[in-house]
Design an enzyme around this catalytic site. Structure first.
Site, short mmCIF file in Angstrom:
data_model
loop_
_atom_site.label_atom_id
_atom_site.label_comp_id
_atom_site.label_asym_id
_atom_site.label_seq_id
_atom_site.Cartn_x
_atom_site.Cartn_y
_atom_site.Cartn_z
N PRO A 29 3.17 -6.07 8.72
CA PRO A 29 1.88 -5.83 8.64
C PRO A 29 1.65 -4.99 7.37
O PRO A 29 2.36 -4.17 6.72
CB PRO A 29 1.82 -4.82 9.91
N ALA B 18 -1.78 -3.04 5.47
CA ALA B 18 -3.45 -2.95 5.52
C ALA B 18 -4.08 -3.41 4.19
O ALA B 18 -3.45 -3.49 3.02
CB ALA B 18 -3.51 -1.39 5.26
N GLN C 275 -1.27 -5.91 15.03
CA GLN C 275 -0.76 -4.62 14.96
C GLN C 275 -1.95 -3.54 15.26
O GLN C 275 -3.00 -3.73 14.61
CB GLN C 275 0.05 -3.82 13.86
N CYS D 131 2.47 4.33 9.22
CA CYS D 131 1.34 4.40 8.05
C CYS D 131 1.59 6.05 7.55
O CYS D 131 1.34 6.84 8.55
CB CYS D 131 0.04 4.03 8.39
N ASN E 80 13.39 -3.12 7.54
CA ASN E 80 12.19 -3.29 6.89
C ASN E 80 12.34 -2.11 5.31
O ASN E 80 12.96 -1.30 5.95
CB ASN E 80 10.88 -2.97 7.38
#
Length: 376
Positions: free
Chosen positions: A48, A50, A102, A132, A232
């Site tokens: 994901p 943004a 998400q 985040c 990740n």
């Protein structure tokens, strides 16, 4: 298209070979990955991001071999309040399945209701953001802020699991900072409340997206839980993907910034994992063709005006590292019509001449300093 057979140790550190996981022993690192009731064909998934993971970009990555794609994050509060823009972000195309949506939030009841909205929209998986590091999100006690509140995090994820039938997953960081590395503790708590898989970004909140990625933190989580763990961070080449899988023993690799302007990374990484052959990087002509298609998909979904605005975040990465890219970028940030983009793309191809159809020099570095800050 020919390729070069290279060693899996092309990166700086020698890979750790888990018993039974090396290419020589098993013939492949490409194994199915099961997340609850959802079966993925292989372990490579889109992270994901943004402002990046819209439907058009997800479709391109899925076409290029991503086993699952994930949306940009959506506010749980906004979904519960019926915000039109947020509800539009739940739009799913049949060709992108399996797809994960998400959400982010800070309250269990709100997150549970938002998860129900995601399930009703047809998502295969609902993911929760605990990674985040953007101040606005942290101020709302969401994202990576929940790394400091394990009990609240467990309550939120537990409520989501009870609210839906689809698998609930979470993406987190290794910890708040290097003095507070608690991903293992959190992973155990979240497994206990029914989370189906955990993605771990091998950096802390304080690092943001800079600094060294510590894959040993990912490996520690993998060794602590029985549910799938997806690694990740720091995945920009097929060799990076192989090395992460080998060094961490994790079940999957989640590619984020390495896919920007480069959806081919999934196909190239899959080929490399299967054969050891490194396919050439796409040519400038191939990148421009993909950028044009990306823009057309966006226009079909959102109309020309909005598509041209959003493409400003994507187009520069297709051209990055090629002659004329800087000048093209200066024009891209002002492009407002499809014709504007066509002129920019035509001119950079004309300037490149025959070079546009030749694979780029792999030694040419591509800077990633200006990429999106939030990959929850």
């Amino acid at each position: 298209m020919g390729g070069t057979r290279v060693s899996g140790q092309a990166t700086t550190a020698a890979p750790h070979h888990e018993p039974g996981s090396s290419r020589n022993e098993t013939g492949t690192l490409v194994r199915p990955l099961r997340i609850g009731s959802v079966q993925l064909e292989h372990p490579l998934v889109l992270a994901p991001m943004a402002g990046i993971g819209n439907l058009a970009f997800r479709l391109l990555c899925r076409e290029q071999g991503a086993a699952m794609v994930c949306s940009e994050f959506v506010s749980a509060k906004a979904l519960v309040m019926g915000n039109r823009r947020s509800l539009m972000m739940l739009r799913i195309h049949p060709d992108e399945r399996p797809v994960s949506i998400q959400i982010f939030g800070s309250e269990p009841a709100e997150a549970a209701e938002a998860a129900r909205r995601v399930e009703e929209a047809g998502a295969d998986v609902v993911d929760f953001n605990m990674g985040c590091p953007v101040p606005k999100v942290l101020k709302a006690e969401a994202g990576a802020a929940l790394m400091r509140e394990p009990e609240r995090a467990a309550a939120i994820l537990g409520a989501m699991v009870k609210a839906v039938r689809i698998p609930v997953t979470v993406k987190m960081r290794a910890g708040w900072d290097e003095e507070h590395i608690n991903a293992v503790e959190l992973a155990k708590r979240l497994e206990d409340v029914g989370v189906a898989a955990i993605a771990v970004h091998g950096r802390t909140r304080s690092q943001g997206r800079s600094g060294q990625v510590r894959w040993e933190w990912i490996r520690a989580v993998k060794e602590a839980v029985s549910i799938p763990v997806i690694g990740n961070g720091g995945l920009f080449t097929p060799q990076d993907v192989e090395r992460m899988l080998l060094e961490t023993g994790c079940d999957g690799a989640m590619i984020a910034r390495g896919a920007l302007g480069n959806p081919w990374i999934f196909a190239r990484s899959l080929h490399y994992l299967k054969t050891g052959e490194l396919l050439p990087e796409p040519t400038l002509a191939e990148r421009v063709a993909m950028a044009r298609r990306h823009l057309q998909l966006l226009a079909g979904l959102k109309g020309e005006k909005l598509a041209c605005l959003q493409m400003r975040a994507h187009a520069p990465y297709y051209l990055k590292g090629f002659p004329g890219a800087s000048a093209a970028r200066a024009r891209i940030v002002q492009a407002s019509t499809l014709a504007d983009y066509d002129r920019i793309f035509d001119e950079i191809l004309e300037q490149a001449g025959d070079q546009a159809h030749r694979p780029p020099d792999p030694a040419v570095a591509r800077s990633w300093d200006d990429l999106p800050a939030c990959q929850g």
